[in-house]
Motif scaffolding. Sequence first.
Motif, PDB file in Angstrom:
ATOM      1  N   ILE A 216      38.849  23.118 -86.570  1.00  0.00           N
ATOM      2  CA  ILE A 216      40.174  23.682 -86.297  1.00  0.00           C
ATOM      3  C   ILE A 216      40.368  23.914 -84.803  1.00  0.00           C
ATOM      4  O   ILE A 216      41.424  23.604 -84.254  1.00  0.00           O
ATOM      5  CB  ILE A 216      40.385  24.967 -87.118  1.00  0.00           C
ATOM      6  N   ASP A 217      39.339  24.439 -84.125  1.00  0.00           N
ATOM      7  CA  ASP A 217      39.449  24.683 -82.680  1.00  0.00           C
ATOM      8  C   ASP A 217      39.786  23.408 -81.922  1.00  0.00           C
ATOM      9  O   ASP A 217      40.561  23.430 -80.969  1.00  0.00           O
ATOM     10  CB  ASP A 217      38.156  25.277 -82.119  1.00  0.00           C
ATOM     11  N   VAL A 218      39.201  22.283 -82.342  1.00  0.00           N
ATOM     12  CA  VAL A 218      39.435  21.030 -81.624  1.00  0.00           C
ATOM     13  C   VAL A 218      40.652  20.289 -82.156  1.00  0.00           C
ATOM     14  O   VAL A 218      41.569  19.966 -81.401  1.00  0.00           O
ATOM     15  CB  VAL A 218      38.180  20.130 -81.656  1.00  0.00           C
ATOM     16  N   PHE A 219      40.692  20.005 -83.451  1.00  0.00           N
ATOM     17  CA  PHE A 219      41.749  19.148 -83.979  1.00  0.00           C
ATOM     18  C   PHE A 219      43.113  19.836 -84.055  1.00  0.00           C
ATOM     19  O   PHE A 219      44.132  19.219 -83.789  1.00  0.00           O
ATOM     20  CB  PHE A 219      41.373  18.588 -85.353  1.00  0.00           C
ATOM     21  N   VAL A 220      43.142  21.099 -84.424  1.00  0.00           N
ATOM     22  CA  VAL A 220      44.415  21.788 -84.594  1.00  0.00           C
ATOM     23  C   VAL A 220      44.852  22.461 -83.286  1.00  0.00           C
ATOM     24  O   VAL A 220      45.982  22.296 -82.850  1.00  0.00           O
ATOM     25  CB  VAL A 220      44.348  22.819 -85.742  1.00  0.00           C
ATOM     26  N   VAL A 221      43.940  23.189 -82.638  1.00  0.00           N
ATOM     27  CA  VAL A 221      44.315  23.950 -81.445  1.00  0.00           C
ATOM     28  C   VAL A 221      44.275  23.081 -80.189  1.00  0.00           C
ATOM     29  O   VAL A 221      45.296  22.887 -79.527  1.00  0.00           O
ATOM     30  CB  VAL A 221      43.415  25.195 -81.284  1.00  0.00           C
ATOM     31  N   GLU A 222      43.092  22.537 -79.834  1.00  0.00           N
ATOM     32  CA  GLU A 222      42.977  21.757 -78.592  1.00  0.00           C
ATOM     33  C   GLU A 222      43.893  20.539 -78.588  1.00  0.00           C
ATOM     34  O   GLU A 222      44.552  20.249 -77.598  1.00  0.00           O
ATOM     35  CB  GLU A 222      41.517  21.320 -78.396  1.00  0.00           C
ATOM     36  N   GLN A 223      43.929  19.804 -79.703  1.00  0.00           N
ATOM     37  CA  GLN A 223      44.742  18.594 -79.755  1.00  0.00           C
ATOM     38  C   GLN A 223      46.173  18.868 -80.240  1.00  0.00           C
ATOM     39  O   GLN A 223      46.961  17.942 -80.373  1.00  0.00           O
ATOM     40  CB  GLN A 223      44.061  17.532 -80.635  1.00  0.00           C
ATOM     41  N   ALA A 224      46.478  20.122 -80.488  1.00  0.00           N
ATOM     42  CA  ALA A 224      47.820  20.556 -80.869  1.00  0.00           C
ATOM     43  C   ALA A 224      48.389  19.755 -82.043  1.00  0.00           C
ATOM     44  O   ALA A 224      49.490  19.239 -81.989  1.00  0.00           O
ATOM     45  CB  ALA A 224      48.771  20.500 -79.672  1.00  0.00           C
ATOM     46  N   CYS A 225      47.603  19.658 -83.109  1.00  0.00           N
ATOM     47  CA  CYS A 225      48.015  18.906 -84.299  1.00  0.00           C
ATOM     48  C   CYS A 225      48.007  19.828 -85.514  1.00  0.00           C
ATOM     49  O   CYS A 225      46.981  19.926 -86.204  1.00  0.00           O
ATOM     50  CB  CYS A 225      47.070  17.738 -84.550  1.00  0.00           C
ATOM     51  N   PRO A 226      49.107  20.492 -85.784  1.00  0.00           N
ATOM     52  CA  PRO A 226      49.133  21.328 -86.986  1.00  0.00           C
ATOM     53  C   PRO A 226      49.180  20.457 -88.236  1.00  0.00           C
ATOM     54  O   PRO A 226      50.160  19.775 -88.486  1.00  0.00           O
ATOM     55  CB  PRO A 226      50.415  22.148 -86.822  1.00  0.00           C
ATOM     56  N   TYR A 227      48.078  20.411 -88.943  1.00  0.00           N
ATOM     57  CA  TYR A 227      47.982  19.599 -90.151  1.00  0.00           C
ATOM     58  C   TYR A 227      47.092  20.333 -91.138  1.00  0.00           C
ATOM     59  O   TYR A 227      46.345  21.242 -90.753  1.00  0.00           O
ATOM     60  CB  TYR A 227      47.433  18.194 -89.834  1.00  0.00           C
ATOM     61  N   PRO A 228      47.124  19.967 -92.415  1.00  0.00           N
ATOM     62  CA  PRO A 228      46.291  20.654 -93.406  1.00  0.00           C
ATOM     63  C   PRO A 228      44.817  20.252 -93.269  1.00  0.00           C
ATOM     64  O   PRO A 228      44.375  19.262 -93.840  1.00  0.00           O
ATOM     65  CB  PRO A 228      46.888  20.223 -94.739  1.00  0.00           C
ATOM     66  N   GLU A 229      44.080  21.014 -92.503  1.00  0.00           N
ATOM     67  CA  GLU A 229      42.663  20.728 -92.259  1.00  0.00           C
ATOM     68  C   GLU A 229      41.858  20.716 -93.563  1.00  0.00           C
ATOM     69  O   GLU A 229      40.956  19.913 -93.728  1.00  0.00           O
ATOM     70  CB  GLU A 229      42.097  21.748 -91.267  1.00  0.00           C
ATOM     71  N   LEU A 230      42.178  21.597 -94.466  1.00  0.00           N
ATOM     72  CA  LEU A 230      41.490  21.626 -95.760  1.00  0.00           C
ATOM     73  C   LEU A 230      42.215  20.685 -96.709  1.00  0.00           C
ATOM     74  O   LEU A 230      43.206  21.039 -97.332  1.00  0.00           O
ATOM     75  CB  LEU A 230      41.448  23.053 -96.311  1.00  0.00           C
ATOM     76  N   ASP A 231      41.693  19.460 -96.808  1.00  0.00           N
ATOM     77  CA  ASP A 231      42.350  18.408 -97.587  1.00  0.00           C
ATOM     78  C   ASP A 231      41.721  18.177 -98.956  1.00  0.00           C
ATOM     79  O   ASP A 231      42.099  17.255 -99.663  1.00  0.00           O
ATOM     80  CB  ASP A 231      42.361  17.102 -96.793  1.00  0.00           C
ATOM     81  N   GLY A 232      40.747  18.987 -99.325  1.00  0.00           N
ATOM     82  CA  GLY A 232      40.103  18.844-100.624  1.00  0.00           C
ATOM     83  C   GLY A 232      38.889  17.929-100.631  1.00  0.00           C
ATOM     84  O   GLY A 232      38.101  17.942-101.570  1.00  0.00           O
TER      85      GLY A 232
END
Length: 148
Positions: A29-45
């Motif tokens: 989350i720190d890298v993909f969502v915050v650093e890369q500014a990509c709000p996406y569903p990280e928990l995809d199952g």
Amino acid sequence: MPSPPVEVRVAAFADLDARTFHDLLRLRIDVFVVEQACPYPELDGRDVEPGTRHLWLTRDGDVLAYLRILADPGGVTRIGRVVVAPAARGGGLAGRLMTEALAQVGDRPCVLEAQTHLVRFYAGHGFTVSGADYVEDGIPHTPMRRDA
């Protein structure tokens, strides 16, 4: 005094303790969502699927790098969520992570969706471009494949 060695860890979801899973998700989350500014569903199952293997590198209990290995239909293995902690970049950990992952994959066909600026890195591990570039969450990606 030399720094402690980097340790390799591999586990199925059922074998992860809560603290470890928290630390792995925090890095993602720190890298993909915050650093890369990509709000996406990280928990995809897919983390909890029986065929999924989580592979990460630690030093002194700190997670330095991570990826997951997924079992896709048709006997194809998928590598995803490849990430190195910002403070640990530049030390060859991404290469070590991929080497360890490919040892786990063995001779099965393997695919991944590379961020396009990393195509040469993955090519160095035997992957070739297998489709057209596309943009996902504002980041250019390139599908790649490694056959047995």
